[in-house]
Design an enzyme around this catalytic site. Structure first.
Site, mmCIF file in Angstrom:
data_model
loop_
_atom_site.group_PDB
_atom_site.id
_atom_site.type_symbol
_atom_site.label_atom_id
_atom_site.label_comp_id
_atom_site.label_asym_id
_atom_site.label_seq_id
_atom_site.Cartn_x
_atom_site.Cartn_y
_atom_site.Cartn_z
ATOM 1 N N CYS A 183 0.847 -1.193 0.000
ATOM 2 C CA CYS A 183 0.000 0.000 0.000
ATOM 3 C C CYS A 183 0.883 1.243 0.000
ATOM 4 O O CYS A 183 0.586 2.256 -0.646
ATOM 5 C CB CYS A 183 -0.911 0.020 1.221
ATOM 6 S SG CYS A 183 -2.025 -1.387 1.363
ATOM 7 N N HIS A 187 1.025 5.122 -1.598
ATOM 8 C CA HIS A 187 0.356 6.028 -0.661
ATOM 9 C C HIS A 187 1.192 6.430 0.549
ATOM 10 O O HIS A 187 0.653 6.652 1.627
ATOM 11 C CB HIS A 187 -0.953 5.394 -0.184
ATOM 12 C CG HIS A 187 -1.983 5.270 -1.258
ATOM 13 N ND1 HIS A 187 -2.636 6.368 -1.809
ATOM 14 C CD2 HIS A 187 -2.482 4.177 -1.894
ATOM 15 C CE1 HIS A 187 -3.488 5.955 -2.729
ATOM 16 N NE2 HIS A 187 -3.414 4.635 -2.810
ATOM 17 N N ARG A 231 -13.164 -0.981 -1.633
ATOM 18 C CA ARG A 231 -12.034 -0.134 -1.990
ATOM 19 C C ARG A 231 -10.712 -0.841 -1.692
ATOM 20 O O ARG A 231 -9.791 -0.871 -2.515
ATOM 21 C CB ARG A 231 -12.122 1.179 -1.217
ATOM 22 C CG ARG A 231 -10.952 2.142 -1.374
ATOM 23 C CD ARG A 231 -10.790 2.667 -2.784
ATOM 24 N NE ARG A 231 -9.981 1.783 -3.606
ATOM 25 C CZ ARG A 231 -9.804 1.910 -4.907
ATOM 26 N NH1 ARG A 231 -10.395 2.867 -5.588
ATOM 27 N NH2 ARG A 231 -9.050 1.082 -5.573
ATOM 28 N N CYS A 235 -7.830 -2.453 -4.182
ATOM 29 C CA CYS A 235 -6.409 -2.080 -4.087
ATOM 30 C C CYS A 235 -5.533 -3.325 -4.031
ATOM 31 O O CYS A 235 -4.503 -3.410 -4.709
ATOM 32 C CB CYS A 235 -6.166 -1.226 -2.847
ATOM 33 S SG CYS A 235 -6.693 0.493 -3.005
#
Length: 274
Positions: A183, A187, A231, A235
């Site tokens: 992730c 991000h 969501r 991802c």
């Protein structure tokens, strides 16, 4: 085997066209594109189709259903039986009646089973619409909409909540899949983008608040309201991770990490996304 590895082992078009207006230096083009997308969203905000999902979800919340012919009006989302307003901005949280940390979707599954008498298979059927209507997406739209305008206020008071946050943080930085992504790959740094989309830095207050407080959202490209579970599921799919089990503690932990980082942000969803 670590807790993260244990959990992972269980987890087995709207197109925005921008043309000549962006034939300018790259830095200015990036800012202009983001500005135009923001304007586009604002234009549609007053007619967000998610309102229809909220209305349908409220009807489902109050309508007797299941073998027990009961509504969900006695469902305790953390603020007492039937209290919806302000519940979502305090989730995930520890629930003594289950002895575990739960996010909204896990808690709705629990209430549908205990109050309405559904089996787990029935309560988790069609979590994401796609050819079939998802009751969960409508219930989520209703519950989350009731917290619109309130600040995110996720606490880490219980040891299980602290453990969940730590697992979520570990997952955020965990690299894996065919691309060796995490992730954090997308991000954890300012100024990153993919196609026309800015990628918020979820480790920073501003980015975490912007991202978390605008989900769930109506996805124009999909014609559906997509939940936080969806969501994160999407991802992980794009990272080429193993498919996460719906309602798993892994997704709840990752949600806990993101929600806690967004504390203090004003909740403004269901929102509208591309």
């Amino acid at each position: 085997m670590s807790l993260l590895q244990t959990v992972l082992s269980r987890a087995v078009p709207l197109t925005l066209a921008f043309t000549a207006a962006f034939a300018v230096p790259a830095a200015h083009a990036q800012g202009s594109t983001a500005d135009e997308i923001a304007k586009y969203r604002q234009m549609l905000a007053d007619g967000n189709p998610a309102d229809l999902w909220e209305a349908a979800g409220e009807e489902m919340w109050k309508k007797p259903a299941g073998p027990k012919k009961a509504s969900l009006e006695q469902c305790d989302l953390g603020k007492g039986p039937g209290v919806v307003k302000g519940a979502y901005v305090e989730l995930p949280r520890y629930f003594a009646d289950t002895g575990k940390v739960m996010d909204l979707e896990q808690r709705l599954i629990h209430c549908r089973m205990t109050l309405q008498g559904l089996t787990q298979a029935e309560a988790t059927a069609t979590p994401f619409s796609g050819g079939k209507r998802s009751d969960i997406e409508r219930l989520v739209a209703y519950v989350t909409g009731a917290s619109r305008g309130l600040p995110v206020n996720v606490q880490l008071k219980h040891p299980a909540e602290k453990e969940s946050y730590a697992l979520g943080k570990q997952m955020f930085f965990y690299r894996g899949g065919a691309y060796d992504f995490a992730c954090a790959t997308c991000h954890a740094t300012d100024g990153q983008r993919i196609r026309l989309q800015d990628l918020p830095n979820l480790l920073e207050e501003k980015g975490a608040r912007f991202a978390y407080t605008t989900w769930p959202a109506y996805r124009v490209s999909q014609g559906e309201v997509r939940t936080m579970q969806h969501r994160l599921y999407d991802c992980l799919r794009q990272q080429r991770f193993p498919e996460a089990v719906y309602g798993s503690e892994l997704i709840t932990a990752l949600t806990m990490f993101l929600a806690k980082n967004a504390n203090g942000g004003t909740y403004d969803a269901p929102a509208l996304k591309r």
